[in-house]
Enzyme design. Structure first.
Site, PDB file in Angstrom:
ATOM      1  N   ARG A 148       0.868  -1.172   0.000  1.00 11.98           N
ATOM      2  CA  ARG A 148       0.000   0.000   0.000  1.00 11.98           C
ATOM      3  C   ARG A 148       0.912   1.231   0.000  1.00 11.98           C
ATOM      4  O   ARG A 148       2.043   1.174   0.481  1.00 11.98           O
ATOM      5  CB  ARG A 148      -0.889   0.028   1.243  1.00 11.98           C
ATOM      6  CG  ARG A 148      -1.812  -1.170   1.394  1.00 11.98           C
ATOM      7  CD  ARG A 148      -2.616  -1.060   2.681  1.00 11.98           C
ATOM      8  NE  ARG A 148      -3.553  -2.165   2.848  1.00 11.98           N
ATOM      9  CZ  ARG A 148      -3.318  -3.273   3.547  1.00 11.98           C
ATOM     10  NH1 ARG A 148      -2.142  -3.415   4.161  1.00 11.98           N
ATOM     11  NH2 ARG A 148      -4.213  -4.231   3.649  1.00 11.98           N
ATOM     12  N   LYS A 172      -2.380  -2.078   7.908  1.00 10.03           N
ATOM     13  CA  LYS A 172      -3.553  -1.520   8.567  1.00 10.03           C
ATOM     14  C   LYS A 172      -3.678  -2.071   9.985  1.00 10.03           C
ATOM     15  O   LYS A 172      -3.432  -3.243  10.228  1.00 10.03           O
ATOM     16  CB  LYS A 172      -4.814  -1.863   7.774  1.00 10.03           C
ATOM     17  CG  LYS A 172      -4.932  -1.097   6.463  1.00 10.03           C
ATOM     18  CD  LYS A 172      -6.253  -1.399   5.783  1.00 10.03           C
ATOM     19  CE  LYS A 172      -6.438  -0.561   4.525  1.00 10.03           C
ATOM     20  NZ  LYS A 172      -7.726  -0.853   3.854  1.00 10.03           N
ATOM     21  N   HIS A 244      -1.955   2.313  -5.949  1.00 16.88           N
ATOM     22  CA  HIS A 244      -2.682   1.064  -5.728  1.00 16.88           C
ATOM     23  C   HIS A 244      -2.694   0.179  -6.968  1.00 16.88           C
ATOM     24  O   HIS A 244      -2.790  -1.048  -6.870  1.00 16.88           O
ATOM     25  CB  HIS A 244      -4.114   1.353  -5.291  1.00 16.88           C
ATOM     26  CG  HIS A 244      -4.897   0.126  -4.968  1.00 16.88           C
ATOM     27  ND1 HIS A 244      -4.734  -0.551  -3.782  1.00 16.88           N
ATOM     28  CD2 HIS A 244      -5.805  -0.578  -5.685  1.00 16.88           C
ATOM     29  CE1 HIS A 244      -5.536  -1.609  -3.779  1.00 16.88           C
ATOM     30  NE2 HIS A 244      -6.191  -1.643  -4.927  1.00 16.88           N
ATOM     31  N   ARG A 247       0.000  -2.266  -6.756  1.00 10.99           N
ATOM     32  CA  ARG A 247      -0.319  -3.328  -5.796  1.00 10.99           C
ATOM     33  C   ARG A 247      -1.252  -4.361  -6.430  1.00 10.99           C
ATOM     34  O   ARG A 247      -1.040  -5.570  -6.294  1.00 10.99           O
ATOM     35  CB  ARG A 247      -0.970  -2.696  -4.561  1.00 10.99           C
ATOM     36  CG  ARG A 247      -1.459  -3.666  -3.495  1.00 10.99           C
ATOM     37  CD  ARG A 247      -1.885  -2.850  -2.275  1.00 10.99           C
ATOM     38  NE  ARG A 247      -2.749  -3.559  -1.350  1.00 10.99           N
ATOM     39  CZ  ARG A 247      -2.308  -4.356  -0.377  1.00 10.99           C
ATOM     40  NH1 ARG A 247      -1.017  -4.576  -0.231  1.00 10.99           N
ATOM     41  NH2 ARG A 247      -3.169  -4.945   0.437  1.00 10.99           N
ATOM     42  N   HIS A 270      -4.137  -9.127   3.704  1.00 12.32           N
ATOM     43  CA  HIS A 270      -5.592  -9.121   3.829  1.00 12.32           C
ATOM     44  C   HIS A 270      -6.030 -10.079   4.933  1.00 12.32           C
ATOM     45  O   HIS A 270      -5.564 -11.206   4.996  1.00 12.32           O
ATOM     46  CB  HIS A 270      -6.249  -9.558   2.516  1.00 12.32           C
ATOM     47  CG  HIS A 270      -6.118  -8.570   1.420  1.00 12.32           C
ATOM     48  ND1 HIS A 270      -6.189  -8.908   0.080  1.00 12.32           N
ATOM     49  CD2 HIS A 270      -5.906  -7.225   1.437  1.00 12.32           C
ATOM     50  CE1 HIS A 270      -6.041  -7.835  -0.660  1.00 12.32           C
ATOM     51  NE2 HIS A 270      -5.876  -6.800   0.134  1.00 12.32           N
ATOM     52  N   TYR A 279      -9.510  -7.987  -5.286  1.00 15.41           N
ATOM     53  CA  TYR A 279      -8.328  -7.353  -5.872  1.00 15.41           C
ATOM     54  C   TYR A 279      -7.873  -8.104  -7.114  1.00 15.41           C
ATOM     55  O   TYR A 279      -7.372  -7.532  -8.063  1.00 15.41           O
ATOM     56  CB  TYR A 279      -7.179  -7.339  -4.852  1.00 15.41           C
ATOM     57  CG  TYR A 279      -7.235  -6.209  -3.860  1.00 15.41           C
ATOM     58  CD1 TYR A 279      -6.210  -5.283  -3.781  1.00 15.41           C
ATOM     59  CD2 TYR A 279      -8.298  -6.079  -2.993  1.00 15.41           C
ATOM     60  CE1 TYR A 279      -6.243  -4.259  -2.858  1.00 15.41           C
ATOM     61  CE2 TYR A 279      -8.348  -5.061  -2.064  1.00 15.41           C
ATOM     62  CZ  TYR A 279      -7.320  -4.164  -2.000  1.00 15.41           C
ATOM     63  OH  TYR A 279      -7.367  -3.147  -1.083  1.00 15.41           O
TER      64      TYR A 279
END
Length: 298
Positions: A148, A172, A244, A247, A270, A279
């Site tokens: 990211r 995250k 992104h 990615r 994830h 994705y």
């Protein structure tokens, strides 16, 4: 309890209890502040403890005139999370968004770049400029590790474990993962570190930050967007791309070359395999190849 104190309490909860990043907390807060603005504009005086479903529905209707279904869904989700917190803390007995339906949006498949397009973007970098070596190293890392943009700009020198072939990524919710890094990406990072970074006057507090701007500080996410946008214009790339996109291309190219979704999930960081499936769009041609290659009745 008024809106300001409730929002501040919620922000503390998101930061301390859930470990969310400042950017994520700001996004959650924006949805609530938008509701507050709607209440003020329409002369509606009601506290977050007393506001009901009907008023929330009026707000949703007003939003629907301004934004697309995907943005509506995000706002509803953000408000639902806020009022779930209110219920959890016993400020309210119910969630006023419990019965409000989220608009159907379908799955939006992100754009992807071919290997040739990624090569063209990287080859377009002006290596005669000091920031050229840095930009090449950054884009190789972005694509080579599937990061990211927030993970890229916050990458530390102490996160590099080149002898083991990994980099430590803080994603995250401050969750950490180890991602493999290729010899090629390592090479470009080392060129930047040895030939460019050593000549920068590094500001206090950024000594361990890998990628620095000319003032010796951490790069902003916006700067990465600008670098990529300018390169796309330079090569006349007829696609709207962002960090992104690199990615997503990382994940797509791995899948197309035989990697399994579980491995890609771990590298992307994830929590759910469902997110990875969004994705990584599976086209019919690739599915046919998988069936013909691996099914016993091929």
């Amino acid at each position: 309890m008024n809106w300001i104190s409730c929002i501040k309490s919620y922000q503390s909860y998101l930061k301390i209890e859930r470990g969310l990043s400042k950017n994520t907390i700001d996004n959650y807060s924006f949805d609530i502040e938008r509701l507050c603005l709607f209440l003020t504009k329409n002369g509606i005086v009601v506290s977050p403890i007393k506001i009901g479903e009907e008023t929330i529905q009026q707000f949703i209707y007003s939003v629907a005139k301004e934004v697309n279904p995907r943005s509506q869904a995000r706002i509803i989700s953000g408000l639902k999370s806020f009022f779930s917190y209110m219920v959890f803390e016993d400020y309210r007995a119910d969630n006023p968004l419990e019965l409000i339906e989220t608009p159907k949006t379908g799955r939006k498949l992100p754009d992807t770049l071919s290997v040739e397009e990624i090569d063209s973007l990287i080859f377009a970098i002006d290596l005669s400029a000091n920031e050229g070596e840095r930009n090449r190293a950054m884009l190789e890392t972005l694509y080579g590790c599937g990061l990211r943009v927030s993970e890229l700009v916050s990458l530390k020198i102490s996160d590099l474990f080149f002898e083991e072939g990994f980099v430590k990524i803080t994603g995250k919710g401050n969750k950490q993962r180890f991602v493999p890094i290729s010899d090629l990406t390592q090479k470009y990072i080392q060129i930047y570190r040895n030939s460019i970074r050593t000549s920068i006057t590094i500001q206090k507090g950024f000594e361990d930050t890998l990628f620095l701007n000319r003032r010796g500080k951490q790069l902003t996410r916006a700067m990465i967007f600008t670098i990529i946008k300018n390169l796309a214009v330079k090569i006349d790339l007829n696609k709207t791309i962002s960090p992104h996109t690199f990615r997503h291309s990382f994940a797509t190219h791995l899948l197309e070359n035989g990697a399994d979704l579980r491995s890609i999930q771990l590298m992307l960081g994830h929590e759910s395999i469902t997110t990875t499936e969004i994705y990584v769009h599976l086209d019919r041609t690739f599915l046919t190849q998988v069936l013909n290659s691996f099914h016993p009745r091929k």
